[in-house]
Design a protein around this motif. Structure first.
Motif, mmCIF file in Angstrom:
data_model
loop_
_atom_site.group_PDB
_atom_site.id
_atom_site.type_symbol
_atom_site.label_atom_id
_atom_site.label_comp_id
_atom_site.label_asym_id
_atom_site.label_seq_id
_atom_site.Cartn_x
_atom_site.Cartn_y
_atom_site.Cartn_z
ATOM 1 N N PHE A 344 -5.848 -3.300 11.185
ATOM 2 C CA PHE A 344 -4.923 -2.848 10.313
ATOM 3 C C PHE A 344 -3.876 -3.898 10.231
ATOM 4 O O PHE A 344 -3.300 -4.164 11.195
ATOM 5 C CB PHE A 344 -4.451 -1.424 10.421
ATOM 6 C CG PHE A 344 -3.461 -0.923 9.359
ATOM 7 C CD1 PHE A 344 -3.872 -0.452 8.326
ATOM 8 C CD2 PHE A 344 -2.138 -1.129 9.575
ATOM 9 C CE1 PHE A 344 -3.016 -0.223 7.176
ATOM 10 C CE2 PHE A 344 -1.240 -0.767 8.778
ATOM 11 C CZ PHE A 344 -1.602 -0.125 7.662
ATOM 12 N N ASP A 345 -3.412 -4.579 9.222
ATOM 13 C CA ASP A 345 -2.591 -5.662 8.897
ATOM 14 C C ASP A 345 -1.188 -5.210 8.325
ATOM 15 O O ASP A 345 -0.309 -6.060 8.330
ATOM 16 C CB ASP A 345 -3.120 -6.765 8.375
ATOM 17 C CG ASP A 345 -4.447 -7.383 8.965
ATOM 18 O OD1 ASP A 345 -4.319 -7.369 10.164
ATOM 19 O OD2 ASP A 345 -5.553 -7.767 8.520
ATOM 20 N N GLY A 346 -1.015 -4.133 7.951
ATOM 21 C CA GLY A 346 -0.136 -3.774 6.940
ATOM 22 C C GLY A 346 1.248 -3.170 7.794
ATOM 23 O O GLY A 346 1.059 -3.192 8.892
ATOM 24 N N GLU A 397 -2.290 3.378 -0.667
ATOM 25 C CA GLU A 397 -1.811 1.831 -0.296
ATOM 26 C C GLU A 397 -1.911 1.519 1.125
ATOM 27 O O GLU A 397 -2.219 0.319 1.256
ATOM 28 C CB GLU A 397 -0.141 2.290 -0.633
ATOM 29 C CG GLU A 397 0.694 1.062 -0.326
ATOM 30 C CD GLU A 397 2.191 1.464 -0.539
ATOM 31 O OE1 GLU A 397 2.819 0.705 0.099
ATOM 32 O OE2 GLU A 397 2.345 2.280 -0.982
ATOM 33 N N ALA A 398 -1.832 2.404 2.050
ATOM 34 C CA ALA A 398 -2.352 2.155 3.379
ATOM 35 C C ALA A 398 -3.732 1.380 3.552
ATOM 36 O O ALA A 398 -3.947 0.498 4.459
ATOM 37 C CB ALA A 398 -2.018 3.194 4.190
ATOM 38 N N LEU A 399 -4.639 2.103 3.100
ATOM 39 C CA LEU A 399 -5.945 1.612 3.157
ATOM 40 C C LEU A 399 -6.084 0.316 2.449
ATOM 41 O O LEU A 399 -6.930 -0.596 3.049
ATOM 42 C CB LEU A 399 -7.206 2.595 2.117
ATOM 43 C CG LEU A 399 -7.239 3.826 2.858
ATOM 44 C CD1 LEU A 399 -8.067 4.818 1.832
ATOM 45 C CD2 LEU A 399 -8.180 3.648 4.255
ATOM 46 N N GLY A 400 -5.388 -0.310 1.526
ATOM 47 C CA GLY A 400 -5.276 -1.461 1.095
ATOM 48 C C GLY A 400 -4.998 -2.590 2.338
ATOM 49 O O GLY A 400 -5.380 -3.714 2.005
ATOM 50 N N VAL A 421 -14.307 0.347 1.965
ATOM 51 C CA VAL A 421 -13.885 1.519 2.551
ATOM 52 C C VAL A 421 -13.961 2.653 1.501
ATOM 53 O O VAL A 421 -13.652 2.624 0.320
ATOM 54 C CB VAL A 421 -12.789 1.609 3.141
ATOM 55 C CG1 VAL A 421 -12.351 2.406 4.484
ATOM 56 C CG2 VAL A 421 -12.006 0.033 3.454
ATOM 57 N N VAL A 422 -14.474 3.931 2.176
ATOM 58 C CA VAL A 422 -14.284 5.091 1.173
ATOM 59 C C VAL A 422 -13.559 6.190 2.152
ATOM 60 O O VAL A 422 -13.389 5.929 3.251
ATOM 61 C CB VAL A 422 -15.748 5.714 0.915
ATOM 62 C CG1 VAL A 422 -16.459 4.775 0.074
ATOM 63 C CG2 VAL A 422 -16.606 6.032 2.159
#
Length: 422
Positions: A344-346, A397-400, A421-422
């Motif tokens: 996770f890079d966000g 948004e986080a999944l992005g 991802v789903v």
């Protein structure tokens, strides 16, 4: 020595336990001294417990009872409870043996056996689905013709949508029956398969607390499930001000009453068919998938603490202290394969409450029909917001910002190992 009451918790020790049930142990430990029965030597649980007895298989009633009596000899136990589906009946029997408060074991058996529950719903006029119990493919075919396609096949006594499959045509039934029957043989209360009417409508669950026969409806959870034929749960959201509460509450209370649940936290699953509730099942414990944590984030009501209070014959505090929303997005690959990248890079804004991964690079992921939620799920993230829509939008948004790559097992049919991802 602590002067706090001592409660016995019986809990699974699988690889998902810390990620999905750690909040339960932490919550109860804030008010009680916990003695634990679990299937492996405790690790992450140690800061939250006072003592532990390891029972390799807590569904073994004799072994569980012996461990419970040993702890009762050491401590003045105020109550015993579990949030693990497979342990509901053995723990109810243990509570009765120790003279501690409990909903009757026979009632817990009815919750665990979906066929028995359907019969009780019908007897008490609770809207449910047409359902027939079968033991052979030929019986399943006859039942399907009687009920009418589409139908749903499911193990009578399993959980987590394992072995549940929709069947739209007679041609699909043989393979579908083998899929459901393969999971049904693992049931402890029944090894039958149910053939049921397909309830066409959005799926929700209703989180309820029952104390001395009085049920309080706490929250409604809206669900996102996978596309047919499987029923994998992909996301949940809880909104403290959800207008569906008034619609689903009477059916949830009726289902709990029909089963005879007198005390405890219940997770009541239903579908809304033409806007009206139709019961799927009642789980006599706190919901999985962190739903209890979503309830606390949205309403302030602490369901694990309520479960412990009721187990100790104490009135739970069900006063809402928040009015917001929370959502969880469960992360799956789009295809079975080997996980090749995960990070996770966000940013971590305040509304991104938790990110948890249960898989590592190199792990094999198996979706149905080869696998199930335990073999395919990668992890989850939890977000909050002023409304469920807001929390879900933030989840997307986080999944992005999540990097997830999977190398498909059948590389001959795939040009790339990258997966979404789903």
């Amino acid at each position: 020595m602590s002067d706090r009451p001592v409660v016995l918790a019986v809990a699974a020790a699988d690889m998902e336990a810390e990620a999905y049930r750690g909040y339960c142990l932490e919550s109860v430990a804030a008010a009680y001294d916990i003695v634990l029965i679990t299937s492996e030597e405790p690790s992450w649980e140690v800061p939250f417990i006072r003592d532990c007895v390891v029972v390799p298989d807590p569904t073994d009633q004799a072994a569980l009872s012996a461990a419970g009596r040993a702890l009762a000899d050491r401590y003045d136990l105020a109550g015993v409870f579990t949030w693990t589906e497979w342990y509901l009946v053995p723990v109810a029997r243990l509570a009765r043996q120790l003279g501690l408060p409990t909903t009757a074991p026979e009632v817990m058996q009815a919750c665990r056996n979906k066929g028995t529950a359907r019969s009780l719903f019908a007897r008490h006029g609770v809207p449910s689905a047409a359902s027939l119990s079968v033991r052979t493919r030929q019986e399943a075919q006859a039942a399907a013709e009687r009920i009418g396609y589409p139908i749903v096949l499911k193990p009578a006594a399993h959980a987590a949508s394992i072995g549940v499959i929709r069947v739209d045509t007679p041609e699909q039934l043989p393979a579908a029956y083998e899929f459901a029957a393969g999971a049904a043989v693992l049931g402890t209360e029944s090894t039958s398969v149910l053939v049921e009417e397909y309830l066409d409508g959005p799926e929700v669950s209703v989180e309820c607390v029952t104390y001395q026969g009085e049920t309080t409806v706490i929250a409604v959870t809206r669900k996102t499930v996978s596309t047919p034929p499987y029923f994998e749960e992909l996301a949940h959201s809880v909104d403290a001000s959800d207008p569906l509460l008034g619609v689903v509450a009477p059916a949830a209370r009726a289902a709990i009453g029909a089963l005879g649940i007198t005390d405890g936290v219940s997770h009541v699953e239903m579908r809304l068919v033409d806007g009206r509730p139709r019961l799927v099942e009642v789980n006599g414990r706190i919901a999985g998938d962190m739903i209890g944590h979503l309830v606390r984030l949205a309403t302030g009501i602490d369901l694990p603490r309520a479960a412990a209070d009721i187990a100790c014959d104490r009135a739970p505090d069900l006063t809402p202290t928040r009015c917001s929303a929370a959502a969880i997005h469960l992360i799956y690959p789009e295809t079975s394969g080997t996980l090749t990248a995960l990070h996770f890079d966000g940013p971590r804004p305040p509304w991104l409450k938790r990110i948890s991964f249960q898989r590592s690079v190199g792990d094999r992921l198996l979706l149905p029909p080869e696998g199930d939620m335990f073999s395919a799920r990668i992890g989850f993230l939890i977000t909050t917001g002023a409304s469920a829509d807001d929390a879900r939008r933030r989840g997307q948004e986080a999944l992005g910002a999540l990097t997830l790559d999977v190398a498909p097992h059948n590389r001959a049919d795939q040009d790339t190992g990258a997966d979404s991802v789903v």
